[in-house]
Structures are given as structure tokens and as C-alpha cells.
Design a protein around this motif. Structure first.
Motif, PDB file in Angstrom:
ATOM      1  N   GLY A 225      31.210  43.167  51.098  1.00  0.00           N
ATOM      2  CA  GLY A 225      30.814  41.784  51.340  1.00  0.00           C
ATOM      3  C   GLY A 225      30.068  41.162  50.192  1.00  0.00           C
ATOM      4  O   GLY A 225      29.403  40.138  50.366  1.00  0.00           O
ATOM      5  N   VAL A 226      30.163  41.746  48.999  1.00  0.00           N
ATOM      6  CA  VAL A 226      29.454  41.228  47.826  1.00  0.00           C
ATOM      7  C   VAL A 226      30.427  40.457  46.943  1.00  0.00           C
ATOM      8  O   VAL A 226      31.505  40.961  46.606  1.00  0.00           O
ATOM      9  CB  VAL A 226      28.792  42.360  47.024  1.00  0.00           C
ATOM     10  CG1 VAL A 226      28.070  41.799  45.790  1.00  0.00           C
ATOM     11  CG2 VAL A 226      27.809  43.131  47.894  1.00  0.00           C
ATOM     12  N   VAL A 227      30.038  39.245  46.576  1.00  0.00           N
ATOM     13  CA  VAL A 227      30.790  38.444  45.613  1.00  0.00           C
ATOM     14  C   VAL A 227      30.113  38.593  44.252  1.00  0.00           C
ATOM     15  O   VAL A 227      28.912  38.381  44.122  1.00  0.00           O
ATOM     16  CB  VAL A 227      30.839  36.965  46.029  1.00  0.00           C
ATOM     17  CG1 VAL A 227      31.605  36.147  44.994  1.00  0.00           C
ATOM     18  CG2 VAL A 227      31.475  36.817  47.410  1.00  0.00           C
ATOM     19  N   HIS A 228      30.897  38.971  43.248  1.00  0.00           N
ATOM     20  CA  HIS A 228      30.380  39.211  41.904  1.00  0.00           C
ATOM     21  C   HIS A 228      30.901  38.154  40.944  1.00  0.00           C
ATOM     22  O   HIS A 228      32.048  37.712  41.054  1.00  0.00           O
ATOM     23  CB  HIS A 228      30.829  40.578  41.371  1.00  0.00           C
ATOM     24  CG  HIS A 228      30.467  41.737  42.255  1.00  0.00           C
ATOM     25  ND1 HIS A 228      29.413  42.574  41.975  1.00  0.00           N
ATOM     26  CD2 HIS A 228      31.027  42.204  43.393  1.00  0.00           C
ATOM     27  CE1 HIS A 228      29.340  43.515  42.898  1.00  0.00           C
ATOM     28  NE2 HIS A 228      30.308  43.311  43.778  1.00  0.00           N
ATOM     29  N   ALA A 229      30.074  37.782  39.965  1.00  0.00           N
ATOM     30  CA  ALA A 229      30.485  36.915  38.871  1.00  0.00           C
ATOM     31  C   ALA A 229      30.162  37.632  37.566  1.00  0.00           C
ATOM     32  O   ALA A 229      29.007  37.997  37.318  1.00  0.00           O
ATOM     33  CB  ALA A 229      29.760  35.574  38.929  1.00  0.00           C
ATOM     34  N   LEU A 230      31.179  37.850  36.716  1.00  0.00           N
ATOM     35  CA  LEU A 230      31.021  38.587  35.469  1.00  0.00           C
ATOM     36  C   LEU A 230      31.432  37.715  34.294  1.00  0.00           C
ATOM     37  O   LEU A 230      32.318  36.864  34.413  1.00  0.00           O
ATOM     38  CB  LEU A 230      31.907  39.843  35.463  1.00  0.00           C
ATOM     39  CG  LEU A 230      31.914  40.734  36.705  1.00  0.00           C
ATOM     40  CD1 LEU A 230      32.920  41.869  36.510  1.00  0.00           C
ATOM     41  CD2 LEU A 230      30.525  41.277  36.984  1.00  0.00           C
ATOM     42  N   ASP A 231      30.790  37.950  33.149  1.00  0.00           N
ATOM     43  CA  ASP A 231      31.232  37.310  31.922  1.00  0.00           C
ATOM     44  C   ASP A 231      32.680  37.731  31.644  1.00  0.00           C
ATOM     45  O   ASP A 231      33.010  38.915  31.661  1.00  0.00           O
ATOM     46  CB  ASP A 231      30.335  37.713  30.751  1.00  0.00           C
ATOM     47  CG  ASP A 231      30.736  37.026  29.465  1.00  0.00           C
ATOM     48  OD1 ASP A 231      31.623  37.574  28.757  1.00  0.00           O
ATOM     49  OD2 ASP A 231      30.177  35.968  29.147  1.00  0.00           O
ATOM     50  N   ARG A 232      33.542  36.759  31.399  1.00  0.00           N
ATOM     51  CA  ARG A 232      34.976  37.046  31.295  1.00  0.00           C
ATOM     52  C   ARG A 232      35.326  37.962  30.126  1.00  0.00           C
ATOM     53  O   ARG A 232      36.267  38.773  30.222  1.00  0.00           O
ATOM     54  CB  ARG A 232      35.753  35.730  31.171  1.00  0.00           C
ATOM     55  CG  ARG A 232      37.260  35.903  31.093  1.00  0.00           C
ATOM     56  CD  ARG A 232      37.972  34.574  31.132  1.00  0.00           C
ATOM     57  NE  ARG A 232      37.789  33.807  29.916  1.00  0.00           N
ATOM     58  CZ  ARG A 232      38.526  33.962  28.817  1.00  0.00           C
ATOM     59  NH1 ARG A 232      39.471  34.879  28.783  1.00  0.00           N
ATOM     60  NH2 ARG A 232      38.321  33.205  27.752  1.00  0.00           N
ATOM     61  N   LEU A 233      34.603  37.881  29.028  1.00  0.00           N
ATOM     62  CA  LEU A 233      34.959  38.635  27.836  1.00  0.00           C
ATOM     63  C   LEU A 233      34.197  39.944  27.680  1.00  0.00           C
ATOM     64  O   LEU A 233      34.659  40.845  26.993  1.00  0.00           O
ATOM     65  CB  LEU A 233      34.751  37.765  26.582  1.00  0.00           C
ATOM     66  CG  LEU A 233      35.615  36.505  26.512  1.00  0.00           C
ATOM     67  CD1 LEU A 233      35.317  35.720  25.248  1.00  0.00           C
ATOM     68  CD2 LEU A 233      37.106  36.859  26.575  1.00  0.00           C
ATOM     69  N   SER A 234      33.025  40.060  28.318  1.00  0.00           N
ATOM     70  CA  SER A 234      32.230  41.272  28.139  1.00  0.00           C
ATOM     71  C   SER A 234      32.100  42.110  29.412  1.00  0.00           C
ATOM     72  O   SER A 234      31.788  43.299  29.343  1.00  0.00           O
ATOM     73  CB  SER A 234      30.825  40.908  27.647  1.00  0.00           C
ATOM     74  OG  SER A 234      30.095  40.232  28.656  1.00  0.00           O
ATOM     75  N   GLY A 235      32.310  41.492  30.578  1.00  0.00           N
ATOM     76  CA  GLY A 235      32.130  42.201  31.840  1.00  0.00           C
ATOM     77  C   GLY A 235      30.688  42.265  32.309  1.00  0.00           C
ATOM     78  O   GLY A 235      30.397  42.880  33.339  1.00  0.00           O
ATOM     79  N   VAL A 236      29.761  41.656  31.571  1.00  0.00           N
ATOM     80  CA  VAL A 236      28.359  41.655  31.971  1.00  0.00           C
ATOM     81  C   VAL A 236      28.184  40.791  33.218  1.00  0.00           C
ATOM     82  O   VAL A 236      28.701  39.664  33.290  1.00  0.00           O
ATOM     83  CB  VAL A 236      27.469  41.118  30.822  1.00  0.00           C
ATOM     84  CG1 VAL A 236      26.023  40.968  31.292  1.00  0.00           C
ATOM     85  CG2 VAL A 236      27.544  42.058  29.627  1.00  0.00           C
ATOM     86  N   GLU A 237      27.465  41.314  34.215  1.00  0.00           N
ATOM     87  CA  GLU A 237      27.307  40.588  35.476  1.00  0.00           C
ATOM     88  C   GLU A 237      26.373  39.395  35.308  1.00  0.00           C
ATOM     89  O   GLU A 237      25.278  39.516  34.771  1.00  0.00           O
ATOM     90  CB  GLU A 237      26.777  41.519  36.557  1.00  0.00           C
ATOM     91  CG  GLU A 237      26.798  40.892  37.944  1.00  0.00           C
ATOM     92  CD  GLU A 237      26.660  41.923  39.044  1.00  0.00           C
ATOM     93  OE1 GLU A 237      27.673  42.312  39.633  1.00  0.00           O
ATOM     94  OE2 GLU A 237      25.518  42.351  39.297  1.00  0.00           O
ATOM     95  N   ARG A 238      26.823  38.238  35.803  1.00  0.00           N
ATOM     96  CA  ARG A 238      26.018  37.013  35.764  1.00  0.00           C
ATOM     97  C   ARG A 238      25.210  36.855  37.050  1.00  0.00           C
ATOM     98  O   ARG A 238      24.043  36.489  37.016  1.00  0.00           O
ATOM     99  CB  ARG A 238      26.917  35.794  35.569  1.00  0.00           C
ATOM    100  CG  ARG A 238      27.690  35.754  34.246  1.00  0.00           C
ATOM    101  CD  ARG A 238      28.552  34.515  34.188  1.00  0.00           C
ATOM    102  NE  ARG A 238      29.332  34.437  32.974  1.00  0.00           N
ATOM    103  CZ  ARG A 238      28.899  33.906  31.833  1.00  0.00           C
ATOM    104  NH1 ARG A 238      27.679  33.415  31.762  1.00  0.00           N
ATOM    105  NH2 ARG A 238      29.679  33.859  30.770  1.00  0.00           N
ATOM    106  N   TRP A 239      25.859  37.085  38.208  1.00  0.00           N
ATOM    107  CA  TRP A 239      25.166  37.010  39.487  1.00  0.00           C
ATOM    108  C   TRP A 239      25.996  37.736  40.541  1.00  0.00           C
ATOM    109  O   TRP A 239      27.163  38.044  40.322  1.00  0.00           O
ATOM    110  CB  TRP A 239      24.894  35.568  39.919  1.00  0.00           C
ATOM    111  CG  TRP A 239      26.058  34.628  39.983  1.00  0.00           C
ATOM    112  CD1 TRP A 239      26.414  33.691  39.055  1.00  0.00           C
ATOM    113  CD2 TRP A 239      27.033  34.513  41.050  1.00  0.00           C
ATOM    114  NE1 TRP A 239      27.543  33.016  39.459  1.00  0.00           N
ATOM    115  CE2 TRP A 239      27.930  33.492  40.680  1.00  0.00           C
ATOM    116  CE3 TRP A 239      27.217  35.161  42.260  1.00  0.00           C
ATOM    117  CZ2 TRP A 239      28.999  33.106  41.481  1.00  0.00           C
ATOM    118  CZ3 TRP A 239      28.298  34.796  43.063  1.00  0.00           C
ATOM    119  CH2 TRP A 239      29.162  33.772  42.670  1.00  0.00           C
ATOM    120  N   ARG A 240      25.346  38.009  41.677  1.00  0.00           N
ATOM    121  CA  ARG A 240      26.036  38.563  42.839  1.00  0.00           C
ATOM    122  C   ARG A 240      25.405  38.007  44.103  1.00  0.00           C
ATOM    123  O   ARG A 240      24.205  37.726  44.137  1.00  0.00           O
ATOM    124  CB  ARG A 240      26.010  40.089  42.843  1.00  0.00           C
ATOM    125  CG  ARG A 240      24.634  40.694  42.996  1.00  0.00           C
ATOM    126  CD  ARG A 240      24.700  42.190  43.248  1.00  0.00           C
ATOM    127  NE  ARG A 240      25.294  42.928  42.152  1.00  0.00           N
ATOM    128  CZ  ARG A 240      25.564  44.227  42.196  1.00  0.00           C
ATOM    129  NH1 ARG A 240      25.302  44.914  43.319  1.00  0.00           N
ATOM    130  NH2 ARG A 240      26.074  44.849  41.169  1.00  0.00           N
TER     131      ARG A 240
END
Length: 395
Positions: A225-240
Motif C-alpha cells: 500500500g505504499v506509493v513511491h516517487a523516485l528520481d527518474r535518472l538516479s532512482g533516489v527516492e523523493r517521497w513515499r
């Protein structure tokens, strides 16, 4: 310098000079160190205009499932194709060609105009989810954990990439990369040209739906049930953000709003920039397929055999209709018409404004478990059934 030393040193110097020339020739133009293809981060990326023609699940990288066109009047069957094998995947239509695959690894390319077979290949593993097409390659996920690229003209295999676990959905292409999650909870960013993995993001729960992508970020939901947002080019997580329960149907991106529906029936609209909850409501039952979003509307089918239209800004209900039987694969929208197949083979179309029934068609009797696809150029609706029967409807 004596004549004796000249006889010794000059030949050595000449040999050294010749060797230097040979080495330089190899370095600059020889075959020993041929230039390599720049990786995905160092190649120019396609423009938004070029990517507008790409196709994947739900039409594009946002998976909105909304198409331009007209389907208000009853379409007629134009042709049908029998794969002869079970299929749980979804078809796509790209540049006048229909692509889809089956559970035994068969992939076909058909002429949209008449259903004629361009090519048919065997990949040796179940095809899961919709293929993706970028004009240069056709990408398919194989259920045992493989991503394959084919030549869309011939079906010839170009490369394969091994993933961390089995997969249930197809890839999402954006820029120079493909994004795909697996049952091990790993999101992969893969170079479209070479199949090399650029980065991975390891989560803690299986990923059973397509990620959505924009210019800066890739978004996905897992079964915790977790929605993740990652930097498109590095994969670093922005928020969840954690929702009430596991997410069914994945996430859908509409400009700066991200939509997800949980198993409990919670419909959430999130700010795509920071994950802030913008609005939510509860339809009381699990969704079937992803929501469809566009023109300030959100459309959703549930396992209660209901089809809903909500205002996508405030998530306030506008209408609700009974489908008659279990929805198959979820709806799609074409202009002002909502089309929803049902599991037991009936195809129904409703008016977007009031939800009135516009027309219905009976299928050959097979279950439908995948969203249809639409071609905006020809106005053709393509529906795939579980037994491998694909039918094209139009006028």
C-alpha cells in the motif's frame, strides 16, 4: 656519435617511431578500441513530441487510458484473430499494427486494417502485461522474470535482460529508459537500446502494476500500500506515502496529480511533486483494472460490478451504473464515451455525461481480463479475450 653507435641506435629509434604510429592508429581508428555506444545517461533523449507516438499500457507513460475519437454509435466487428493459446496480457496498437502475446510465449504482430499476420514468434515464457513500443523496438515482459526487446518489423529478438523476480506487467518507456517492477519488490530502470540495467530500487513488497513516469520522476505502488516517487535518472527516492491497503491497478498520472486505488476501495489523489494528499473518497470495493483519468473525470470499475465516474479534482461521485456482471480488465474512455468489457464477454459503452447505456456487444463467449486498446487514426477498438481471441471493432 661514432658510426658504430649510429648503426645500433638509429634502427631502434626508427622501430620505436613505427610502433608509436601503429598504436596511435589503433587508438584513433583501428578495430582494437572501437568507440562504444554512450549509455542512457549520456545519449540525447527523445523529445516529448517524439514520445507522444509511443504506446504502452493505458496509452502512454501516464497510463491515463483516455483516447481522442468517437465511439457513440454501435461499432461492427471488422475482423478477428485466433491466437489458439490463452492470453492474460493486453494488446497495444502502434503505427497501424496490433501487438499482443500469450501465456505460452507467443507474440504476434497483426495488420490493424484486416488482421493479417505480419509475424509470429515464440519467446519461451508467458507474456505478462501490455507490450511497449517506441518506434524502434517492441518490449515485452516474460512472467518468469525477463524483459525482451524485439524488432517490430520482423519480430527478431534484439536483447534480453534478467530481472530480480517474476513479473506481472509490461514495461513503461520514457526517455532513454524502460521502467518495470517485479514480484521481488524491485523496480528496474533499463536502457532501451542495450538492455543494461542503469539502477534498481529495492522495496519491501511485490510490485504488480505499471509505474507511471514524467520528465523528472517515476512513480509506483507496491502491495504493502505504499506509493513511491523516485528520481527518474538516479532512482533516489523523493517521497513515499502509505495508503489504507495494497494498491490495485497501479498509479495513474495526470499532469501534477497522481491517482491510486487501494483494495479497500480508497481512491486517493496525491500531489505528484511531494506526495501530499489532495483528496480522497471510498467506493467500498476493490477496483478492477487501473482508473481512467482525463478532462477532470476519473472512471473506475469495481468487483461489485459497478462503474463509477468521479470528479477528479474533489473525487466527488457524479454517477454509478450497474454493469450486469464482473468487469473485465477495467474501462477506457474514447472522447465522451466510456467502454467497459465484462468478464463474461459483453462489451458495453456509456455516455460520459450521465452514464446512460449507448450500446452493447456480445463477445464469442470467452472471458475478458484485459483493458481494450484504441486507435485514434482509424477509430478501431481492439479487445482481447482470455482464450486468445482478438476482435477489432469499427465502422
Amino acid at each position: 656519435m661514432s658510426t658504430r653507435w649510429r648503426a645500433v641506435i638509429l634502427p631502434l629509434l626508427l622501430a620505436a617511431a613505427i610502433a608509436a604510429v601503429i598504436v596511435a592508429g589503433i587508438h584513433w581508428g583501428g578495430t582494437a578500441t572501437a568507440p562504444t555506444t554512450p549509455d542512457a545517461l549520456h545519449r540525447p533523449e527523445p523529445t516529448l513530441e517524439e514520445m507522444a507516438a509511443w504506446r504502452c499500457a493505458g496509452r502512454d507513460a501516464g497510463h491515463r487510458g483516455w483516447w481522442a475519437g468517437e465511439l457513440e454509435s454501435l461499432p461492427e466487428e471488422r475482423w478477428r484473430y485466433e491466437l489458439g493459446r490463452r492470453s492474460l496480457a493486453a494488446p497495444i496498437v502502434a503505427d497501424g499494427v496490433v501487438y499482443f502475446g500469450g501465456e505460452e510465449g507467443t507474440v504476434v504482430a497483426l495488420n490493424l486494417a484486416d488482421g493479417a499476420e505480419f509475424w509470429r514468434v515464440e519467446l519461451g515464457g508467458p507474456v505478462r502485461g501490455a507490450p511497449a513500443w517506441d518506434g524502434e523496438r517492441l518490449y515485452l515482459a516474460l512472467g518468469r522474470g525477463t524483459l525482451a526487446a524485439l524488432d517490430p518489423q520482423t519480430g527478431a529478438e534484439l536483447w534480453r535482460a534478467e530481472l530480480s523476480g517474476p513479473v506481472d506487467t509490461g514495461p513503461t518507456p520514457y526517455g532513454n529508459l524502460l521502467y518495470l517492477g517485479d514480484e521481488a519488490g524491485v523496480l528496474h530502470a533499463v536502457d532501451r537500446l542495450t538492455g543494461e540495467t542503469l539502477w534498481i530500487h529495492a522495496g519491501q513488497a511485490p510490485i504488480l502494476s505499471h509505474p507511471a513516469v514524467d520528465a523528472a520522476t517515476v512513480y509506483y505502488a507496491d502491495q504493502a500500500g505504499v506509493v513511491h516517487a523516485l528520481d527518474r535518472l538516479s532512482g533516489v527516492e523523493r517521497w513515499r506515502v502509505r495508503l489504507e491497503s495494497r494498491v490495485y491497478g497501479g498509479v495513474v498520472l495526470d499532469e501534477e496529480r497522481l491517482f491510486a486505488v487501494s483494495r479497500t476501495g480508497q481512491v486517493a489523489a496525491l500531489n505528484a511533486v511531494d506526495g501530499t494528499l489532495l483528496a480522497q473518497t471510498d467506493v467500498g470495493h476493490p477496483p478492477v483494472g487501473p482508473p481512467v483519468v482525463g478532462d477532470e473525470h476519473l472512471l473506475l470499475a469495481t468487483d461489485r460490478a459497478r462503474l463509477y465516474r468521479l470528479d477528479s479534482n474533489e473525487l466527488v461521485g457524479r454517477w454509478e451504473v450497474k454493469l450486469g456482471d464482473y468487469p473485465g480488465g477495467g474501462p477506457l474512455a474514447v472522447g465522451g464515451v466510456v467502454v467497459c468489457p465484462t468478464w463474461f464477454g459483453r462489451l458495453r459503452a456509456y455516455g460520459l455525461g450521465e452514464g446512460e447505456l449507448l450500446w452493447e456487444l456480445d463477445s464469442p463467449g470467452a472471458f475478458c481480463d484485459a483493458p481494450p486498446a484504441f486507435d485514434e487514426t482509424t477509430g478501431t477498438l481492439v479487445v482481447l479475450y482470455q482464450d486468445g481471441t482478438l476482435i477489432a471493432y469499427g465502422r
